[in-house]
Design a protein around this motif. Structure first.
Motif, short mmCIF file in Angstrom:
data_model
loop_
_atom_site.label_atom_id
_atom_site.label_comp_id
_atom_site.label_asym_id
_atom_site.label_seq_id
_atom_site.Cartn_x
_atom_site.Cartn_y
_atom_site.Cartn_z
N ARG A 1 75.18 84.65 -18.88
CA ARG A 1 73.91 85.05 -18.25
C ARG A 1 73.68 86.55 -18.38
N THR A 2 74.75 87.32 -18.20
CA THR A 2 74.65 88.77 -18.38
C THR A 2 74.28 89.09 -19.82
N THR A 3 74.98 88.46 -20.75
CA THR A 3 74.79 88.74 -22.17
C THR A 3 73.39 88.38 -22.65
N ALA A 4 72.81 87.37 -22.05
CA ALA A 4 71.46 86.93 -22.45
C ALA A 4 70.42 88.01 -22.21
N ARG A 5 70.76 89.02 -21.45
CA ARG A 5 69.80 90.10 -21.18
C ARG A 5 69.72 91.11 -22.31
N ILE A 6 70.70 91.06 -23.23
CA ILE A 6 70.68 92.03 -24.32
C ILE A 6 70.80 91.35 -25.68
N PHE A 7 71.59 90.27 -25.80
CA PHE A 7 71.72 89.57 -27.08
C PHE A 7 70.46 88.76 -27.36
N PRO A 8 70.04 88.65 -28.63
CA PRO A 8 68.82 87.89 -28.95
C PRO A 8 68.99 86.38 -28.82
N ALA A 9 70.24 85.89 -28.81
CA ALA A 9 70.50 84.46 -28.62
C ALA A 9 71.91 84.31 -28.07
N VAL A 10 72.10 83.32 -27.21
CA VAL A 10 73.42 83.03 -26.65
C VAL A 10 73.65 81.53 -26.69
N LEU A 11 74.88 81.14 -26.43
CA LEU A 11 75.23 79.72 -26.40
C LEU A 11 74.72 79.07 -25.13
N ASP A 12 74.49 77.77 -25.21
CA ASP A 12 74.09 77.02 -24.02
C ASP A 12 75.35 76.52 -23.32
N VAL A 13 76.02 77.45 -22.63
CA VAL A 13 77.33 77.13 -22.04
C VAL A 13 77.22 76.25 -20.81
N GLU A 14 76.03 76.08 -20.27
CA GLU A 14 75.86 75.23 -19.10
C GLU A 14 75.53 73.80 -19.48
N ASN A 15 75.44 73.53 -20.77
CA ASN A 15 75.32 72.16 -21.28
C ASN A 15 76.70 71.51 -21.14
N PRO A 16 76.81 70.37 -20.47
CA PRO A 16 78.13 69.72 -20.28
C PRO A 16 78.88 69.49 -21.60
N GLU A 17 78.15 69.35 -22.69
CA GLU A 17 78.80 69.13 -23.98
C GLU A 17 79.63 70.33 -24.39
N PHE A 18 79.22 71.53 -23.97
CA PHE A 18 79.97 72.74 -24.31
C PHE A 18 81.38 72.67 -23.75
N LYS A 19 81.51 72.32 -22.48
CA LYS A 19 82.85 72.23 -21.88
C LYS A 19 83.65 71.08 -22.47
N ARG A 20 83.00 69.97 -22.78
CA ARG A 20 83.74 68.86 -23.40
C ARG A 20 84.36 69.30 -24.72
N ARG A 21 83.62 70.09 -25.47
CA ARG A 21 84.15 70.56 -26.76
C ARG A 21 85.28 71.57 -26.54
N LEU A 22 85.13 72.43 -25.55
CA LEU A 22 86.23 73.35 -25.23
C LEU A 22 87.51 72.59 -24.89
N ASP A 23 87.37 71.54 -24.10
CA ASP A 23 88.55 70.76 -23.71
C ASP A 23 89.19 70.07 -24.91
N ARG A 24 88.36 69.62 -25.86
CA ARG A 24 88.93 69.02 -27.06
C ARG A 24 89.67 70.07 -27.88
N MET A 25 89.15 71.28 -27.91
CA MET A 25 89.84 72.37 -28.62
C MET A 25 91.19 72.67 -27.96
#
Length: 409
Positions: free
Chosen positions: A325-349
């Motif tokens: 959320r902090t980074t979204a204020r300066i970077f032109p694009a960020v990941l959708d880390v609040e999408n549940p799929e993001f955490k599922r993929r992290l756990d698989r990693m």
């Protein structure tokens, strides 16, 4: 980014049921020489005895993809970027205001130790003791890495842009102070990192200036969120306060926050790093790299977070979401880390990484190990690519005033 603190889960939800501090017998260890360090005296490596201290430092440093790294960059390009005659986007008034903030040195007298440190360290025994040592080693290495980079940037930019150069020098002061404090903490466990040896022996990773900006901004901001989250949790749950270094995190994290604010100003002064499609791709890449590295690292060390009463994955996701959320204020694009799929993929990693570690620790011959690694590395790369290709969140810079510390503290 932390202005939306109302959206954060209460920190007590991260707690585990009981602290993991009761471990059996104390193991003795030899005392090694400690290394003194300051921002003014670190140009030449300190002299240490050629004894087990150096051997211990060499043993502790094992290069992996997840190890804290030392960085270097194209200093000639850096000089061109901050040349006021070449770059008309530089807002010198903003940098001068930041310089005054750094000169104030709010934490000049903050990092003062007391007898609690050694007493607390003596009570930490068994597996948890080694985990604390590793935490101090890795943290000290990371802070020392920042010191080296900032110190060199301060030296190289002195003629081109004295104001920016002095800010880098003052940030190196902060990093040296942090690393010295952490290294002193190692002495509580009868150890010390030989930072002079580390400077010479460590491999340096080359990053172009724009990549330094992306990576270091994220590193400083994620550091802020890690420190302040741990501090708030332990303030609410003092029974987990097993080592006094965590009491210093409240002020410490503001150094990280100020450093991040400076890098956001540097990025705004280089609009070419923020305003095209390549910038969006690189922004997402560095977000993914930093978030995944932290998640995999921490999931290898769950005992440390359980020892201070945190659930590792809950803690990491909290830090990732707030940093994003902090980074979204300066970077032109960020990941959708609040999408549940993001955490599922992290756990698989995490699962794949654990299998890779098991292969590395097996008794198989090197050829067999490498053959076993191939499908696992391919699976990890596939998960990384799939995560990177998830629909991003379009974002963008805002006025620098929104980065003021009081809005995130």
């Amino acid at each position: 980014m932390a202005a939306e603190m109302a959206l954060v889960k209460p920190i007590y939800k991260f707690c585990t049921s009981s602290p993991n501090l009761r471990n059996p017998p104390r193991c003795g260890s030899a005392r090694f020489s400690s290394v003194k360090m300051s921002s003014s005296s670190m140009n030449s490596p300190p002299t240490t005895r050629k004894t087990s201290s150096k051997k211990a430092a060499k043993t502790a440093i094992k290069e992996t993809l997840l190890t804290p790294r030392f960085y270097t960059t194209d200093f000639d390009e850096m000089e061109a970027l901050f040349n006021t005659e070449i770059n008309k986007n530089l807002n010198q008034a903003e940098f001068e205001a930041l310089l005054q903030e750094f000169k104030t040195d709010y934490n000049q007298t903050h990092f003062v130790r007391n007898k609690e440190f050694k007493e607390a360290a003596d009570k930490i025994q068994g597996p948890l003791r080694q985990i604390f040592v590793e935490f101090l080693e890795r943290s000290c290495t990371a802070e020392f890495s920042g010191f080296l980079l900032y110190k060199e940037l301060g030296r190289r930019l002195k003629k081109t842009n004295p104001v920016v150069a002095e800010i880098f020098s003052l940030m190196s002061r902060d990093e040296a102070r942090h690393a010295g404090f952490l290294n002193k903490g190692l002495s509580d466990f009868n150890l010390a990192l030989d930072l002079g040896f580390l400077t010479k022996a460590r491999k340096y990773t080359f990053f172009k200036p724009k990549f330094i900006f992306y990576a270091t901004y994220l590193s400083e901001k994620i550091g802020y969120w890690r420190y302040i989250t741990i501090y708030r949790h332990l303030k609410e749950n003092p029974e987990y306060q097993c080592y006094p270094i965590f009491k210093y995190f409240e002020n410490w994290c503001q150094d990280e926050n100020r450093h991040g604010d400076f890098f956001s100003a540097l990025l705004k002064a280089q609009p070419q790093f923020l305003n095209d499609w390549k910038a969006k791709l690189w922004s997402r890449f560095f977000c993914l790299s930093v978030y995944v590295t932290m998640y995999l690292n921490d999931c290898q060390r769950t005992a440390f977070y359980e020892g201070i009463g945190l659930d590792t994955k809950e803690f990491d996701m909290h830090v990732i979401i707030e940093t994003n959320r902090t980074t979204a204020r300066i970077f032109p694009a960020v990941l959708d880390v609040e999408n549940p799929e993001f955490k599922r993929r992290l756990d698989r990693m995490v699962e794949i990484n654990q299998k890779l570690i098991a292969v590395g620790e097996s008794q198989d011959i090197p050829l067999v190990k490498n053959l076993k690694r191939v499908p696992l590395i391919a699976a990890l790369a596939s998960e990384l690519l799939a995560t990177y290709l998830m629909p991003p969140i379009e974002s963008g810079s805002v006025d620098f005033a929104e980065f003021e510390p009081q809005l995130v503290y």
